[in-house]
Write a protein that holds these residues in place. Structure first.
Motif, short mmCIF file in Angstrom:
data_model
loop_
_atom_site.label_atom_id
_atom_site.label_comp_id
_atom_site.label_asym_id
_atom_site.label_seq_id
_atom_site.Cartn_x
_atom_site.Cartn_y
_atom_site.Cartn_z
N ILE A 1 0.83 -1.20 0.00
CA ILE A 1 0.00 0.00 0.00
C ILE A 1 0.87 1.26 0.00
N ALA A 2 0.29 2.36 -0.46
CA ALA A 2 0.92 3.67 -0.43
C ALA A 2 -0.13 4.66 0.04
N ALA A 3 0.21 5.45 1.03
CA ALA A 3 -0.73 6.43 1.57
C ALA A 3 -0.12 7.82 1.50
N GLY A 4 -0.64 8.64 0.62
CA GLY A 4 -0.23 10.03 0.57
C GLY A 4 -0.75 10.73 1.81
N ALA A 5 0.07 11.59 2.41
CA ALA A 5 -0.32 12.24 3.67
C ALA A 5 -0.46 13.74 3.54
N THR A 6 -0.27 14.29 2.34
CA THR A 6 -0.27 15.73 2.18
C THR A 6 -1.15 16.16 1.01
N SER A 7 -1.41 17.47 0.97
CA SER A 7 -2.16 18.09 -0.11
C SER A 7 -1.42 19.35 -0.53
N ALA B 1 5.39 16.93 -0.69
CA ALA B 1 4.50 15.77 -0.57
C ALA B 1 5.18 14.70 0.28
N VAL B 2 4.39 14.01 1.08
CA VAL B 2 4.89 12.91 1.89
C VAL B 2 3.97 11.71 1.68
#
Length: 170
Positions: free
Chosen positions: A39-45, A159-160
């Protein structure tokens, strides 16, 4: 300001990883080459309304350079409307039996710039910090954080993304 943050982050991570090298005479680490998925979870906008954090998947691989603490890695983060493809070079430090921590950098190429991926929506430099461990015969568990520097269009936001998965040792 951004250069100061980058320098401070680099120095902090480098000190942690290089101090792990002191104990490397007592640990074995892993030199496993593998390909994995998870899985990959982007944490920023990026703050522009159409670049929200994305949840998706990852495909990652590692090739350990023989007789050295360096690896060449490839990573694809997908989800949203685009994928981020990253060639990365890392320094690998053994921290326990069959376990490494790694730190490195590369570049993220977004397949459709302007469209969302778990690591922003434009091409950008990437820094990564992670851990990998051989948990069973030919099975590698890995997890890492990727930091895309200035990775959003029309924004100076970074981005993180967090990744985790299992790989097959070859």
């Amino acid at each position: 300001m951004k250069l100061t943050k980058l320098t401070a982050s680099f120095l902090a991570a480098a000190s942690i990883i290089l101090s792990g090298g002191i104990a490397s005479a007592q640990t074995a680490g892993t030199n496993a080459n593998y390909i994995g998925a998870g899985i990959a979870a982007g944490a920023t906008s990026g703050g522009q309304g159409n670049d929200d954090a994305q949840l998706g998947g990852n495909v990652q691989g590692r090739y350990a350079v023989p007789n050295g603490p360096v690896s060449v890695r490839g990573s694809v983060l997908y989800g949203g409307d685009a994928a981020a493809i990253m060639p990365i070079v890392t320094y690998d430090a053994p921290i326990a039996r069959n376990t490494n921590v790694y730190f490195g950098g590369g570049y993220s190429f977004v397949t459709d710039e302007g469209q969302n991926s778990p690591l922003g929506n434009r091409n950008a430099p990437v820094v990564t910090l992670g851990v990998e461990s051989e948990v069973a015969n030919n099975v590698i568990a890995y997890g890492d954080t990727k930091w895309g520097i200035d990775a959003y269009r029309n924004s100076d936001a970074d981005a993180v993304s967090f990744q985790a998965g299992l790989g097959y040792r070859f």
